[in-house]
Design an enzyme around this catalytic site. Structure first.
Site, PDB file in Angstrom:
ATOM      1  CG  HIS A 278       8.008  -7.936   9.761  1.00 13.26           C
ATOM      2  ND1 HIS A 278       7.873  -8.163   8.430  1.00 13.26           N
ATOM      3  CD2 HIS A 278       8.813  -8.914   9.787  1.00 13.26           C
ATOM      4  CE1 HIS A 278       8.631  -8.953   7.587  1.00 13.26           C
ATOM      5  NE2 HIS A 278       9.379  -9.349   8.641  1.00 13.26           N
ATOM      6  CB  CYS A 279       5.887 -11.425  13.612  1.00 14.82           C
ATOM      7  SG  CYS A 279       7.842 -10.980  13.723  1.00 14.82           S
ATOM      8  CB  ILE A 280       1.010 -11.903  14.281  1.00 15.65           C
ATOM      9  CG1 ILE A 280       1.771 -12.023  15.616  1.00 15.65           C
ATOM     10  CG2 ILE A 280      -0.250 -12.424  14.387  1.00 15.65           C
ATOM     11  CD1 ILE A 280       1.252 -11.384  16.782  1.00 15.65           C
ATOM     12  CG  ASP A 283       6.291 -14.482  11.120  1.00 11.25           C
ATOM     13  OD1 ASP A 283       6.575 -14.132  10.253  1.00 11.25           O
ATOM     14  OD2 ASP A 283       6.602 -14.576  12.307  1.00 11.25           O
TER      15      ASP A 283
END
Length: 442
Positions: A278-280, A283
């Protein structure tokens, strides 16, 4: 009079947090919210979980887990300590602290999509009350807490820092990593006011070994983005190095292993078929979008994003070449993708590059299957659809495919058997160290 009011609310909230008589509300019971729920229950708090997914709520209230690395026994222990889950947002006034752990994806234009955060906040608003603490943990751009959440809370006539307390404390979960747990991962926390920060430190200090206070919610928001952009940029670097090394017929994984023996000044990052989780993959776009409002063009970050986004297509090029050299085309070839979770030894499918690889192969006419011990049936996803179940790996099944594409290197795979019985392997994870005639490194 207002100062006395502020002091009374803050003192009462901090006292209830410290003696663990406070009720903790977790909004969003996914990969971030559920571990946090279990941690607060384990240290003696009564926890109320709120989620819009009725199936999740029903499972939790039966003592069942829907996340592979969280055993049902931990859910049962939390229930015994008073944990309950609900879809009923009208109960949001019961907790003393509301911790928001909902997704922050991108929209179709690769811009921040705050709809989950804002819809959740709006659903809570009619029921928030004086003396509560609201903490946002969802990754977002600097300014979200102050520009979006604070005005909403104060529209209820509540003064932030006096009647109600607001903090941003970014999540730092790493699913499947056995070396860290919620308790041992330091917790960054920034408050809208000094009183808010004091309340936030009291909230997290009861459950987390180390709380790291920062000067503002904006500093805390940017901290989270820096952590993940740091990884995205360095992965972009090694992905570019991989392409260069491939042209030079050098094994990039051998080079990284050698460089990692340097005891200072080098941190190993590893290439792959693309970015997942979900993040890299997401973001950096939150920061680049916000930076444009300040007239800043984030060239370095965006370049890394371009390189990482291109990796699935580079891998497909290696697949195409490998098949061509054996007199076959991608069209009508049988391809087995090994590992469709976004990272090793988890079932998490969020932003998995394996799914993009499957879609590209399908669009090129390949007959695609997958094998993943952590994902027995291809799940329902917002943007991707395959009516497939995981293929059991046997000598016969491996031999029936024209090509095996190793996309996620789960520990459970029998790599020796795969090497012996697969006709052709494209290895995107550097699993096979030796040079083999039927193994192509990508």
């Amino acid at each position: 009079m207002r100062d006395e009011h502020q002091s009374a609310h803050l003192q009462q909230l901090v006292a209830k947090l410290r003696d663990r008589t406070a009720v903790i509300g977790i909004i969003g019971l996914g990969y971030v919210g559920l571990p946090l729920t279990l941690r607060y229950a384990a240290v003696g708090f009564r926890v109320l979980g709120i989620d819009i997914d009725a199936a999740k709520v029903e499972k939790l209230n039966r003592g069942q887990s829907y996340i592979e690395h969280i055993p049902a026994a931990e859910i049962e222990a939390a229930r015994a300590a008073g944990f309950k889950a609900t879809t009923d947002f009208t109960r949001a006034g019961e907790p003393d602290a509301l911790i928001i752990c909902v997704p922050t994806p991108l929209n179709a234009y690769r811009e921040p999509d705050l709809s989950f955060v804002l819809d959740t906040t709006d659903a809570l608003l009619p029921f928030v009350r004086p003396g509560q603490l609201v903490s946002l943990e969802s990754t977002t751009y600097p300014g979200t807490t102050e520009e979006e959440l604070r005005p909403r809370l104060e529209s209820r006539g509540l003064v932030v820092g006096e009647d109600i307390f607001l903090v941003f404390s970014p999540e730092r979960e790493d699913p499947g990593n056995p070396h860290f747990e919620t308790r041992t991962i330091p917790k960054v926390c920034g408050g809208s006011t000094a009183a808010c920060l004091e309340a936030g430190v009291a909230l997290y200090g009861t459950a987390i070994d180390r709380v790291v206070p920062v000067s503002s919610t904006r500093a805390a928001e940017l901290t989270k983005l820096l952590e993940n952009i740091h990884r995205a940029v360095n992965i972009g670097l090694v992905n570019e190095m991989k392409v260069i090394a491939d042209r030079m017929e050098i094994d990039i994984h051998e080079v990284i292993r050698a460089a990692a023996t340097k005891p200072f000044g080098f941190t190993p990052y590893y290439p792959g078929p693309g970015l997942g989780g979900h993040c890299i993959p997401i973001d950096p776009f939150y920061l680049t979008w916000k930076a444009r409002q300040y007239g800043v063009h984030t060239r370095f970050i965006e370049l890394a994003g371009e390189i990482n986004s291109d990796m699935p297509h580079w891998v497909i090029g290696k697949v195409t070449d490998a098949l061509n050299q054996r007199g076959r085309s991608v069209m009508s070839s049988r391809v087995l993708v090994l590992g469709i979770a976004y990272k090793k030894d988890v079932e998490d499918m969020r932003e998995s590059p394996s799914v993009e690889l499957m879609e590209i192969l399908r669009d090129k006419g390949a007959r695609v299957d997958y094998s993943d011990p952590h994902v027995p049936v291809f799940p329902r996803m917002r943007e991707h659809r395959f009516e497939l179940s995981s293929v059991a790996l046997t000598p016969e099944s491996l031999a029936s495919y024209d090509l095996v594409l190793l996309a996620t290197s789960h520990t459970a795979f029998d790599y020796d058997m795969i090497r012996r019985y697969a006709n052709l392997i494209v290895d995107t994870r550097g699993v096979y160290l030796e040079r083999l005639p039927h193994v192509v490194k990508a």
